[in-house]
Write an enzyme that holds these catalytic residues in place. Structure first.
Site, mmCIF file in Angstrom:
data_model
loop_
_atom_site.group_PDB
_atom_site.id
_atom_site.type_symbol
_atom_site.label_atom_id
_atom_site.label_comp_id
_atom_site.label_asym_id
_atom_site.label_seq_id
_atom_site.Cartn_x
_atom_site.Cartn_y
_atom_site.Cartn_z
ATOM 1 N N HIS A 5 -54.861 28.776 -2.429
ATOM 2 C CA HIS A 5 -53.555 28.954 -1.796
ATOM 3 C C HIS A 5 -53.060 27.635 -1.223
ATOM 4 O O HIS A 5 -53.815 26.689 -1.066
ATOM 5 C CB HIS A 5 -53.597 30.026 -0.697
ATOM 6 C CG HIS A 5 -54.456 29.682 0.480
ATOM 7 N ND1 HIS A 5 -55.737 30.153 0.630
ATOM 8 C CD2 HIS A 5 -54.224 28.906 1.563
ATOM 9 C CE1 HIS A 5 -56.250 29.692 1.755
ATOM 10 N NE2 HIS A 5 -55.354 28.926 2.344
ATOM 11 N N GLU A 56 -49.931 30.873 1.727
ATOM 12 C CA GLU A 56 -50.302 31.378 3.055
ATOM 13 C C GLU A 56 -49.211 30.958 4.027
ATOM 14 O O GLU A 56 -48.965 29.769 4.220
ATOM 15 C CB GLU A 56 -51.641 30.789 3.489
ATOM 16 C CG GLU A 56 -52.020 31.130 4.918
ATOM 17 C CD GLU A 56 -53.254 30.368 5.388
ATOM 18 O OE1 GLU A 56 -53.363 30.153 6.609
ATOM 19 O OE2 GLU A 56 -54.087 29.968 4.544
ATOM 20 N N HIS A 74 -42.827 19.829 -2.464
ATOM 21 C CA HIS A 74 -42.241 21.123 -2.763
ATOM 22 C C HIS A 74 -43.291 22.033 -3.398
ATOM 23 O O HIS A 74 -44.353 21.583 -3.806
ATOM 24 C CB HIS A 74 -41.035 20.990 -3.703
ATOM 25 C CG HIS A 74 -41.374 20.357 -5.016
ATOM 26 N ND1 HIS A 74 -41.232 18.995 -5.233
ATOM 27 C CD2 HIS A 74 -41.886 20.858 -6.167
ATOM 28 C CE1 HIS A 74 -41.620 18.712 -6.465
ATOM 29 N NE2 HIS A 74 -42.034 19.818 -7.053
ATOM 30 N N GLU A 122 -39.099 24.209 -6.052
ATOM 31 C CA GLU A 122 -38.534 23.777 -7.324
ATOM 32 C C GLU A 122 -38.702 24.898 -8.339
ATOM 33 O O GLU A 122 -39.771 25.493 -8.450
ATOM 34 C CB GLU A 122 -39.257 22.529 -7.832
ATOM 35 C CG GLU A 122 -38.725 22.033 -9.164
ATOM 36 C CD GLU A 122 -39.468 20.814 -9.684
ATOM 37 O OE1 GLU A 122 -38.860 20.078 -10.486
ATOM 38 O OE2 GLU A 122 -40.632 20.601 -9.302
#
Length: 143
Positions: A5, A56, A74, A122
């Site tokens: 994550h 998360e 990003h 993005e």
């Protein structure tokens, strides 16, 4: 090893969950409060954590704003129909900060959206499986 994550801190967890789940179409996978630490963790994504990387969202109860700094880039999401996806995001109240189009110095079609805390996401136009198979067939027929 595999990527599990990416964590980002959010100022208002409910607002962020609304954006990631309702605007971007992710699912809330799990959420847990940690009262002694005064924070909540919420995990969102498009698939089960055992199979895909997720995000998360960390909400520290006593902090409602973060400075993003200049090191963050990003999160990238692949989409098959970038134009339709951007229109759907706008219709759900999302903020498209860079309309779809070719990236500078390249041909990949991209767009950017912004979450409620200012994090950039993005969108990258991916080819559908059918288009990929057509390319493979075309290369195979010329060999």
């Amino acid at each position: 090893m595999r990527l599990l994550h990416t964590m980002i801190r959010v100022g208002n967890l409910e607002r962020s969950l609304q954006f990631y789940c309702e605007v971007l179409g992710m699912r809330l996978l799990r959420k847990k409060d940690y009262p002694t630490g005064r924070f909540t963790l919420a995990f969102v994504g498009y698939g089960d954590e055992s199979e895909t990387a997720v995000i998360e969202l960390t909400h520290n109860w006593d902090t409602d704003h973060y400075d993003l700094g200049n090191g963050y880039g990003h999160i990238a999401l692949g989409v098959e129909d970038i134009y339709g996806t951007c229109e759907a995001i706008k219709a759900r109240g999302g903020k498209v900060v860079r309309e779809p189009g070719p990236m500078k110095h390249g041909s990949t079609v991209i767009a950017f959206v912004e979450d409620p805390d200012g994090y950039k996401i993005e969108l990258i136009q991916t080819q559908s499986l059918a288009a990929e198979l057509e390319k493979v067939a075309a290369v195979g027929s010329t060999a």
